[in-house]
Design an enzyme around this catalytic site. Structure first.
Site, PDB file in Angstrom:
ATOM      1  CG  HIS A 307     -37.752 -28.884 -25.011  1.00 26.47           C
ATOM      2  ND1 HIS A 307     -38.247 -29.514 -26.125  1.00 26.47           N
ATOM      3  CD2 HIS A 307     -36.465 -28.586 -25.259  1.00 26.47           C
ATOM      4  CE1 HIS A 307     -37.288 -29.596 -27.011  1.00 26.47           C
ATOM      5  NE2 HIS A 307     -36.198 -29.045 -26.526  1.00 26.47           N
ATOM      6  CG  ASP A 364     -29.596 -24.825 -23.318  1.00 31.38           C
ATOM      7  OD1 ASP A 364     -28.542 -25.385 -23.650  1.00 31.38           O
ATOM      8  OD2 ASP A 364     -30.417 -24.370 -24.124  1.00 31.38           O
TER       9      ASP A 364
HETATM   10  N1  ACO Z   1     -40.642 -19.865 -17.243  1.00 25.71           N
HETATM   11  C1  ACO Z   1     -41.941 -19.518 -16.919  1.00 25.71           C
HETATM   12  N2  ACO Z   1     -43.024 -19.827 -17.652  1.00 25.71           N
HETATM   13  C2  ACO Z   1     -42.823 -20.536 -18.782  1.00 25.71           C
HETATM   14  C3  ACO Z   1     -41.536 -20.950 -19.190  1.00 25.71           C
HETATM   15  C4  ACO Z   1     -40.432 -20.593 -18.379  1.00 25.71           C
HETATM   16  N3  ACO Z   1     -39.192 -20.960 -18.709  1.00 25.71           N
HETATM   17  N4  ACO Z   1     -41.640 -21.637 -20.344  1.00 25.71           N
HETATM   18  C5  ACO Z   1     -42.928 -21.657 -20.670  1.00 25.71           C
HETATM   19  N5  ACO Z   1     -43.671 -21.004 -19.729  1.00 25.71           N
HETATM   20  C6  ACO Z   1     -45.133 -20.865 -19.688  1.00 25.71           C
HETATM   21  C7  ACO Z   1     -45.609 -19.846 -20.695  1.00 25.71           C
HETATM   22  O1  ACO Z   1     -45.718 -18.547 -20.132  1.00 25.71           O
HETATM   23  C8  ACO Z   1     -46.965 -20.429 -21.059  1.00 25.71           C
HETATM   24  O2  ACO Z   1     -47.851 -20.141 -20.011  1.00 25.71           O
HETATM   25  P1  ACO Z   1     -49.423 -19.874 -20.326  1.00 25.71           P
HETATM   26  O3  ACO Z   1     -49.961 -21.153 -20.894  1.00 25.71           O
HETATM   27  O4  ACO Z   1     -50.003 -19.501 -19.001  1.00 25.71           O
HETATM   28  O5  ACO Z   1     -49.482 -18.737 -21.317  1.00 25.71           O
HETATM   29  C9  ACO Z   1     -46.751 -21.935 -21.043  1.00 25.71           C
HETATM   30  O6  ACO Z   1     -45.669 -22.124 -20.103  1.00 25.71           O
HETATM   31  C10 ACO Z   1     -46.378 -22.539 -22.401  1.00 25.71           C
HETATM   32  O7  ACO Z   1     -45.224 -21.837 -22.890  1.00 25.71           O
HETATM   33  P2  ACO Z   1     -44.950 -21.515 -24.421  1.00 25.71           P
HETATM   34  O8  ACO Z   1     -43.983 -20.387 -24.498  1.00 25.71           O
HETATM   35  O9  ACO Z   1     -46.272 -21.367 -25.136  1.00 25.71           O
HETATM   36  O10 ACO Z   1     -44.306 -22.887 -24.897  1.00 25.71           O
HETATM   37  P3  ACO Z   1     -43.458 -23.109 -26.207  1.00 25.71           P
HETATM   38  O11 ACO Z   1     -43.486 -24.558 -26.485  1.00 25.71           O
HETATM   39  O12 ACO Z   1     -43.895 -22.178 -27.301  1.00 25.71           O
HETATM   40  O13 ACO Z   1     -41.981 -22.626 -25.785  1.00 25.71           O
HETATM   41  C11 ACO Z   1     -39.801 -22.605 -24.846  1.00 25.71           C
HETATM   42  C12 ACO Z   1     -40.971 -23.477 -25.375  1.00 25.71           C
HETATM   43  C13 ACO Z   1     -39.462 -21.514 -25.877  1.00 25.71           C
HETATM   44  C14 ACO Z   1     -38.571 -23.496 -24.689  1.00 25.71           C
HETATM   45  C15 ACO Z   1     -40.201 -21.975 -23.478  1.00 25.71           C
HETATM   46  O14 ACO Z   1     -40.470 -22.985 -22.535  1.00 25.71           O
HETATM   47  C16 ACO Z   1     -39.132 -21.021 -22.926  1.00 25.71           C
HETATM   48  O15 ACO Z   1     -39.124 -19.839 -23.274  1.00 25.71           O
HETATM   49  N6  ACO Z   1     -38.187 -21.523 -22.060  1.00 25.71           N
HETATM   50  C17 ACO Z   1     -37.091 -20.705 -21.553  1.00 25.71           C
HETATM   51  C18 ACO Z   1     -36.002 -20.606 -22.605  1.00 25.71           C
HETATM   52  C19 ACO Z   1     -35.224 -21.890 -22.764  1.00 25.71           C
HETATM   53  O16 ACO Z   1     -34.788 -22.503 -21.793  1.00 25.71           O
HETATM   54  N7  ACO Z   1     -34.982 -22.289 -24.037  1.00 25.71           N
HETATM   55  C20 ACO Z   1     -34.179 -23.467 -24.366  1.00 25.71           C
HETATM   56  C21 ACO Z   1     -35.033 -24.563 -24.920  1.00 25.71           C
HETATM   57  S1  ACO Z   1     -34.043 -26.009 -25.223  1.00 25.71           S
HETATM   58  C22 ACO Z   1     -33.235 -25.638 -26.637  1.00 25.71           C
HETATM   59  O17 ACO Z   1     -33.669 -24.984 -27.517  1.00 25.71           O
HETATM   60  C23 ACO Z   1     -31.897 -26.187 -26.785  1.00 25.71           C
END
Ligand code: ACO
Length: 428
Positions: A307, A364
């Site tokens: 998140h 979610d």
């Molecule tokens: N699975 C594996 N790796 C992940 C995940 C995941 N679900 N989420 C983040 N990471 C990793 C990224 O690859 C990144 O790694 P790095 O630092 O080695 O490059 C690090 O964790 C940070 O991730 P970001 O994408 O930069 O974080 P951001 O804050 O931009 O994104 C997000 C947050 C979009 C929610 C992300 O965690 C994600 O894509 N999750 C899966 C989708 C999801 O469940 N979305 C619902 C969110 S809740 C809502 O909106 C109601």
């Protein structure tokens, strides 16, 4: 003495006020930055940027705290109804009995949608994703209420549009589903409360008596409350920014629905169930999928994990996980996907990759399993989120208009060509 932030640029020191919220959140107020220095800030994805001050929702991502208008989410989910929470978010206080009765009865007066809109539904293919239908239908409502095109006409006109939206969204959502099954539309039954009425329009058939387990109605009420607002997230910021151009409220909410649809935002609830089904069909080897999620060459991510603001735990996920166990037990559902979800959570939470990045289950992760147990089809999951989030979008839009906030218009740093001369096509 209040705190001051200093920025040194080209040998000159500039001072900017620090402002503090009621929960001691601090921000450097740079609203005068460009005028004073000629510089702008750069913050892609707005990870450090406060777009507004707001008195609706407080969220502490480090501590896992979420409150609506000062009330902890745990208390509201346990004790309140969704309509009470909608009133709280939109009007600032919990309603008295009289206020709640009036609000409820005003909503029930507007649950019907214009008969002509049925033709729009019928023109969509049966396989149309209901989020696409819902977003279009909500924008289409504006064409039936041309007087609503000026969103600031009067407080009464604003309230009427708010009531219409709250009343009609469940009807439009249920009809989008009915249309996909090519079953007859069910007209709202106003003796039912908000959640039961929605379930009636989704699942009732003209030839059968409609029966619904109160456990299902309660579960829906809880899920809607947990989704009702989440401060300046992607869809809410979209609603605020579209509304800041003084576009009407239907258009602003329609844009919010489109923003919510994405798999990184509300669309994740559909993706989670599809992911769990895939893991189940693949033999249920959770470790294999955790490895895939960690592999930077592999685009697969653990959906429902991570998140932008929660870096400890998502308080909504905690409530939903417990609710999921309770509801499945009460309904006597034995879903193998729940076992896979729990194993996945356990493996990921003990894994260094997830620990180092503070990746926890979000709202979610378990909500889809509940929706599935309630009989909601997978493609409707994000639609359910939209119905829950509607009061939050409305409250945020109302606050933005009442604060007379300026049009949202970020700056950029240009990195393109400096100057080129036009070359006729035959010479390129
Ligand atoms: N699975 C594996 N790796 C992940 C995940 C995941 N679900 N989420 C983040 N990471 C990793 C990224 O690859 C990144 O790694 P790095 O630092 O080695 O490059 C690090 O964790 C940070 O991730 P970001 O994408 O930069 O974080 P951001 O804050 O931009 O994104 C997000 C947050 C979009 C929610 C992300 O965690 C994600 O894509 N999750 C899966 C989708 C999801 O469940 N979305 C619902 C969110 S809740 C809502 O909106 C109601």
């Amino acid at each position: 003495m209040s705190e001051i932030a200093k920025i040194e640029l080209g040998g000159t020191t500039y001072e900017f006020p620090v402002i503090e919220g009621t929960e001691n959140e601090k921000a450097i107020d740079i609203s005068n930055l460009r005028a004073a220095t000629g510089y702008v800030t750069l913050d892609t994805g707005y990870k450090n940027t406060g777009a507004t001050t707001s008195s609706i929702t407080f969220l502490d991502g480090e501590e896992g705290i979420l409150k609506y208008r000062g009330y902890p989410i745990e208390e509201l989910a346990e004790k309140a109804t969704f309509i009470e929470v909608a009133y709280l978010l939109i009007y600032g206080n919990l309603p008295t009995t009289t206020e709640l009765e009036k609000f409820r009865s005003n909503i029930t007066k507007h649950t019907l949608v214009h008969e002509d809109m049925k033709q729009f539904f019928e023109a969509y293919p049966a396989k149309a994703h209901p989020m696409g239908v819902l977003s279009s239908m909500v924008c289409s409502l504006s064409t039936f209420y041309p007087e609503s095109l000026d969103p600031n006409r009067s407080p009464e006109a604003k309230d009427l549009t708010i009531l219409r939206l709250l009343a009609k969204l469940p009807t439009l959502a249920a009809w989008a589903y009915k249309n996909s099954t090519r079953h007859p539309f069910m007209y709202p039954k106003n003796e039912f409360d908000y959640c039961k009425n929605f379930l009636y329009m989704m699942f009732a058939m003209p030839t059968e008596e409609f029966k619904v387990d109160p456990v299902v109605v309660d579960a829906l009420n809880k899920l809607f409350i947990l989704h009702a607002d989440h401060e300046q997230n992607c869809s809410t910021s979209t609603v605020r920014i579209v509304g800041s151009s003084q576009a009407n409220l239907y258009a602003s909410i329609s844009a919010g629905i489109s923003a919510l649809w994405g798999p990184l935002h509300g669309g994740a609830n559909q993706e989670v169930i599809e992911m769990l089904e895939k893991i189940h069909a693949d033999g249920g080897d959770v470790d294999k999928w955790v490895l895939k999620a960690k592999d930077k060459e592999d685009p697969f991510r653990l959906m429902g994990f991570g998140h932008r603001v929660y870096k400890n735990f998502d308080p909504r996920a905690k409530i939903i996980k417990k609710a999921c166990d309770d509801i499945l037990t009460k309904l006597g559902v034995n879903d193998p996907l729940l076992a896979i979800a729990k194993k996945l959570e356990q493996v990921a939470l003990e894994d260094e990759y997830f620990k180092a990045r503070n990746l926890y289950p979000n709202v979610d992760f378990y909500s889809g399993i509940i929706y599935k147990a309630l009989g909601i089809p997978t493609e409707m999951f994000t639609v359910m989120f939209a119905i829950g989030r509607l009061p939050g979008w409305i409250a945020q839009w109302k606050e933005m208009t009442e604060n007379k906030e300026p049009i949202g218009r970020p700056r950029q740093i240009y990195t393109g060509e400096v100057l080129r001369t036009y070359v006729p096509i035959e010479k390129r």
